[in-house]
Design a protein around this motif. Sequence first.
Motif, short mmCIF file in Angstrom:
data_model
loop_
_atom_site.label_atom_id
_atom_site.label_comp_id
_atom_site.label_asym_id
_atom_site.label_seq_id
_atom_site.Cartn_x
_atom_site.Cartn_y
_atom_site.Cartn_z
N TYR A 158 0.71 -1.22 -0.01
CA TYR A 158 0.03 -0.02 0.13
C TYR A 158 0.76 1.38 0.05
N GLY A 159 2.08 1.15 0.18
CA GLY A 159 2.88 2.42 0.18
C GLY A 159 3.04 2.99 1.82
N LEU A 160 2.03 2.46 2.59
CA LEU A 160 1.85 3.02 3.79
C LEU A 160 1.38 2.01 4.56
N ARG A 161 1.16 2.33 6.17
CA ARG A 161 0.53 1.29 6.80
C ARG A 161 0.00 1.96 8.34
N ASP A 162 -0.86 1.61 8.80
CA ASP A 162 -1.41 1.83 9.88
C ASP A 162 -0.58 1.15 10.97
N ALA A 191 -4.94 -3.34 -9.90
CA ALA A 191 -6.01 -2.52 -9.91
C ALA A 191 -6.30 -1.36 -8.71
N GLN A 192 -5.79 -1.82 -7.83
CA GLN A 192 -5.94 -1.10 -6.58
C GLN A 192 -4.68 -0.11 -6.28
N ASN A 193 -3.41 -0.55 -6.59
CA ASN A 193 -2.47 0.13 -6.04
C ASN A 193 -1.57 0.64 -7.20
N PRO A 194 -1.75 1.37 -8.19
CA PRO A 194 -0.90 1.77 -9.20
C PRO A 194 -0.11 3.15 -8.61
N VAL A 241 -5.29 9.82 5.37
CA VAL A 241 -5.60 9.11 4.05
C VAL A 241 -6.01 7.86 3.95
N THR A 242 -6.30 7.11 3.03
CA THR A 242 -6.90 5.96 2.93
C THR A 242 -5.78 4.82 2.95
N THR A 243 -6.01 3.87 3.57
CA THR A 243 -4.79 2.81 3.76
C THR A 243 -5.07 1.70 2.67
N GLY A 244 -6.07 1.75 2.06
CA GLY A 244 -6.31 0.50 1.17
C GLY A 244 -6.77 -0.63 1.66
N THR A 245 -7.38 -0.49 2.85
CA THR A 245 -8.07 -1.56 3.44
C THR A 245 -9.62 -1.06 3.56
N ALA A 246 -10.35 -2.01 3.93
CA ALA A 246 -11.76 -1.73 4.14
C ALA A 246 -12.25 -0.39 4.91
#
Lengths: 361, 361, 361, 361
Positions: A115-119, B348-351, D75-80
Amino acid sequence: MSGNTFGKLFTVTTFGESHGPALGAIVDGCPPGLALSEAELQRDLDRRRPGTSRHTTQRREPDQVRILSGVFEGVTTGTAIGLLIENTDQRSKDYSEIKDRFRPAHADYTYHHKYGLRDYRGGGRSSARETAMRVAAGAIAKQYLATQGIRVRGYMSQLGPLEIDFKSWAAVDDNAFFCPDPERVPELEAFMDRLRRDQDSVGAKITVVAEGLPPGLGEPVFDRLDADLAHGLMSINAVKGVEIGDGFAAVASRGSEHRDEMTPEGFLSNHAGGVLGGISSGQPLIAHLALKPTSSITIPGRSIDVRGNPVEVITKGRHDPCVGIRATPIAEAMMALTLMDHLLRHRAQNPDVHVDTPMLR
Amino acid sequence: MSGNTFGKLFTVTTFGESHGPALGAIVDGCPPGLALSEAELQRDLDRRRPGTSRHTTQRREPDQVRILSGVFEGVTTGTAIGLLIENTDQRSKDYSEIKDRFRPAHADYTYHHKYGLRDYRGGGRSSARETAMRVAAGAIAKQYLATQGIRVRGYMSQLGPLEIDFKSWAAVDDNAFFCPDPERVPELEAFMDRLRRDQDSVGAKITVVAEGLPPGLGEPVFDRLDADLAHGLMSINAVKGVEIGDGFAAVASRGSEHRDEMTPEGFLSNHAGGVLGGISSGQPLIAHLALKPTSSITIPGRSIDVRGNPVEVITKGRHDPCVGIRATPIAEAMMALTLMDHLLRHRAQNPDVHVDTPMLR
Amino acid sequence: MSGNTFGKLFTVTTFGESHGPALGAIVDGCPPGLALSEAELQRDLDRRRPGTSRHTTQRREPDQVRILSGVFEGVTTGTAIGLLIENTDQRSKDYSEIKDRFRPAHADYTYHHKYGLRDYRGGGRSSARETAMRVAAGAIAKQYLATQGIRVRGYMSQLGPLEIDFKSWAAVDDNAFFCPDPERVPELEAFMDRLRRDQDSVGAKITVVAEGLPPGLGEPVFDRLDADLAHGLMSINAVKGVEIGDGFAAVASRGSEHRDEMTPEGFLSNHAGGVLGGISSGQPLIAHLALKPTSSITIPGRSIDVRGNPVEVITKGRHDPCVGIRATPIAEAMMALTLMDHLLRHRAQNPDVHVDTPMLR
Amino acid sequence: MSGNTFGKLFTVTTFGESHGPALGAIVDGCPPGLALSEAELQRDLDRRRPGTSRHTTQRREPDQVRILSGVFEGVTTGTAIGLLIENTDQRSKDYSEIKDRFRPAHADYTYHHKYGLRDYRGGGRSSARETAMRVAAGAIAKQYLATQGIRVRGYMSQLGPLEIDFKSWAAVDDNAFFCPDPERVPELEAFMDRLRRDQDSVGAKITVVAEGLPPGLGEPVFDRLDADLAHGLMSINAVKGVEIGDGFAAVASRGSEHRDEMTPEGFLSNHAGGVLGGISSGQPLIAHLALKPTSSITIPGRSIDVRGNPVEVITKGRHDPCVGIRATPIAEAMMALTLMDHLLRHRAQNPDVHVDTPMLR
């Protein structure tokens, strides 16, 4: 389909991080008319809750679940069921050191690259806490399966190197280990105490069983019952292996020994574990799962930080020295969800099927 | 979604019975511009073909695959790819005895109960022949993965009780067993000859490895890379267990031993098998699968017929005494299909993700 | 999920280009025990075939469909059904001029930008021929729906500016237009002759009706029956609009006029077109679709080539001056597929529902 | 897949009844790194809120949305992403009369037959309030689309019999009707006042436009962009028709008039509405939807009760005399969700596509 949904007809979609304000789920596809209340869900959640013994996490998690929709006058309406658990105990400050470091053998490194980042607080979305919603959703599935005479139960069959033989289901809920033999419990407790002193952790093996299944559940060729079950069990945090029936013991077996012969009185054995050609046979469905030892231990480990420099990491905070101890209700939940989904799928396509051949058990 | 489709973005839908006129598949979601020809698919199919040694089925299966759409002037167009293999050798008469009987430990009994009827010729849809289309579709995935520097290969790591250590990839394609150690081959052949004389069968363990993976593949929390892989592998006929990395050996491990520490030079071990938190770490992805011994043996077995009367069954015809001998290309195909699907899902989600942290191998 | 699959439980996956070797489909989820033969599918395909009148394409398309799996001894087995139509008449040379040019208002430009290349022969995958497989799959659905007392039929309700009132179903299959009023046919033929002389084309409106539906089909809130139906109909080449019941006429209606009141004898009207709250009411399901005039006309049109230079394009070859003339069987097929999918979905979730309230028609 | 989920890669799953404790949604598949806050979602929700004018429902709905997961440090993390709106104003007692009666032209009758029971309070799950979550989820999609230069906006193009020509986007948000011509507003207000005195209702037509689209979005042959858009729009409560571009006006058009010719400077027209062969052309995507007049009016209507006896029904409570007045933000949301899903789907399969052909607008 996104990664936060399980199932095709009876679906569970979850959200929530270990240190966010809440965990939640939407359960869709539940048949209408099923008696359901928060108490039933809470019961299964309480089985899973840490703090019930000195062998599990000391993080306090009341985990009170609310049903926000889909139930009216005590029964399901057939519409989407919303579930919510507010997080009341988070203690962010335990994790501030970890912001730029990857804890070895945790998901930090992989989430960062994905994701390029994380919680970074606690385990974020990779935390074991997210399984609370699986257990809640699984409880709904269990309720419905029960109306069909299907029962799902599990137990711990191995703790580290200690193999545990099954004695009785009654024993399972009487100790913190879900151990099916009361006489082994003191040995397990002593083992865990030594482990805690060593600041280390160990793995576990869980066995889950479903009884009362009709034959016919499973959708070949890809959505076989065992394939979907493997998917559900392997999706549990820390699982590294799944077996159905004899599992890896079948490798060295002979065909003449392994096959389960049939007589009018029933099957003569159950090496298959209840699945034939990917479809339930009516025999008990038996699966085993292997959980790895948790990597959240206080023994220092070598790792790198986000810039690639070597660091040493100690995961402080409150941890389970054996995550397997809490896994039994989660494994039951995943088996229940898989069976529920397949029950509905089988119904969809095969309502006109009348089989005169007697059903064996 | 139906049971005959695998994958979410890169999907394979298959059809065909062992004794029907043809087997076919539709592969959808393949990126455009990939060089593809029937020769490439045929190569992988030929690796899987029985009749290449005295240890596998004597049924002659030319298995010539045709590409019917989705490829123009030698490259994929991005539209659906239709594949077809005409069945040329079926010999129905071998199976007429079996019409009203359930072969023990075959899918006859469960298909009968699920659908109320079954195609009794050979294995019908439950036959191992349906895997031909998986291998063909997997070959397309392998082609694309290769353009991304990803390589999928497998080998037999155990035949019955005989454990086989890995020596070299070069050895694997030089014998009918996919055995990675040429010096073991005579022993395996002798073992199989004895088995055939005993009219019995044995299981096998296959190991599949993917190298060159980027970190980041996998969609928590349910569609973890290992969970989807377990699904794909468990969906193969005769598979009873799946492990990732250390698998069931992790149960008795300590956390301090199991965890794969990281340094700037790379990971120090790979107990995890290439997956952390359900996402690829960049390390080799390693899975093992356990195949049960085939139940199609000539030793008589007890069973019942469709009216519930006891019968004795001998499965005549031409069979594999060890289905595991043919499983390696199928396992490679399922791993390739899983990776292909996840590669597209991750894209799809991480370009927009740019990660400065160095990637470890 | 990929774009070449329609449906969730009763699924159709298709492949094939207009100038490739074959068109094919896999139909999955069909209940077992349905009587099915190639003759039944062929009948619906023949209704759709060009060359049956001077008003449709002169391309000869025998369109002989083969069933390759999923049917045994004349009934479906519940496993995947493979369908194949070999292309026998392609005449590539008609299209070589078009290689580097985008025909205006065709999919050439958009396919080029999406995939970076395209199969320029005829319409490739965007051709109307791909609908042959929809009709074949729809025929299977129609067969099953018929066993449930559900019947799907359509007719042309407008040809260009000529509005056609419904007179009788018997008339519909007696002319090439699917016109429900025999007295209008000469007028329509004269209109089409003038159109051909003008080298131009015109649009059409088709009306499709399903009768005998039970109430209860549809899965709110997103997979409403009308929403899925709109999806299926809009996916047909050249469709630009979809209406349910009164459609756009409802905009200017009053609530007091539009609502369909109920009495013990039945509904008093059907402005809703058979759907309430996204669920079938038991009344006839009525949909209308608008087809645009085909852009494959011989009047020159301005366009650009792949380098962006202005060109003039004349689409030679053999074309339908009104694609709407062939659309009726395709619209019927999409409605049948949608209903089939919803029938199975409703069954999956609601088998225990017993409703004492009388059902109205 | 269940009916409460929309989309395949960017998915929205919703739950909640109009008179339950809360409405909620889970949005999955959102790319990481998108700036997101509750304020942005609230803005779109406020546009939709009743009580902003005397022409819409007087039910007070504060509709404060909370983001419960999936966003960290803005910012969004990519998780739900979990969303929640607590219901604060429900007034159950308005609906007790309706328990055993079916309001004519409401979903009461169909929900009763589908599920065997229903939540009779207000509209339950069929209520228009469930659209609040669509708007919240759509707001997330809009945010991301904006980063890609894509903008989605809608307006009312017809109120009952009054057709409204587009004058300016600036006008749209300055009145309660989303009317694009300020000079028409007094006329619309007077019309609505008369309607309220008549105790009746009327329909509306909404037009939605997306600008800045790249060419290439859409997944033939079934998941065409226009087909998925039709699905999304038709799933909105009260929608009876959907058009793309010229829609039903194309029926009477000639091919020579309808086709949008191309020059190096761009397209010469946009009859197609931005879609060719099911794929976006880069031109503005234009859709129109027809909303029926609400059936919740105070003029008595004939109906039956659950036992089948004739009754007269007056729907008291607080209602919208024209639900179309609130539909614009919902239609925008569904278009945004559809485009978001297709953007991700296109990315998944076509990252290597480089097109030198200039793109037209």
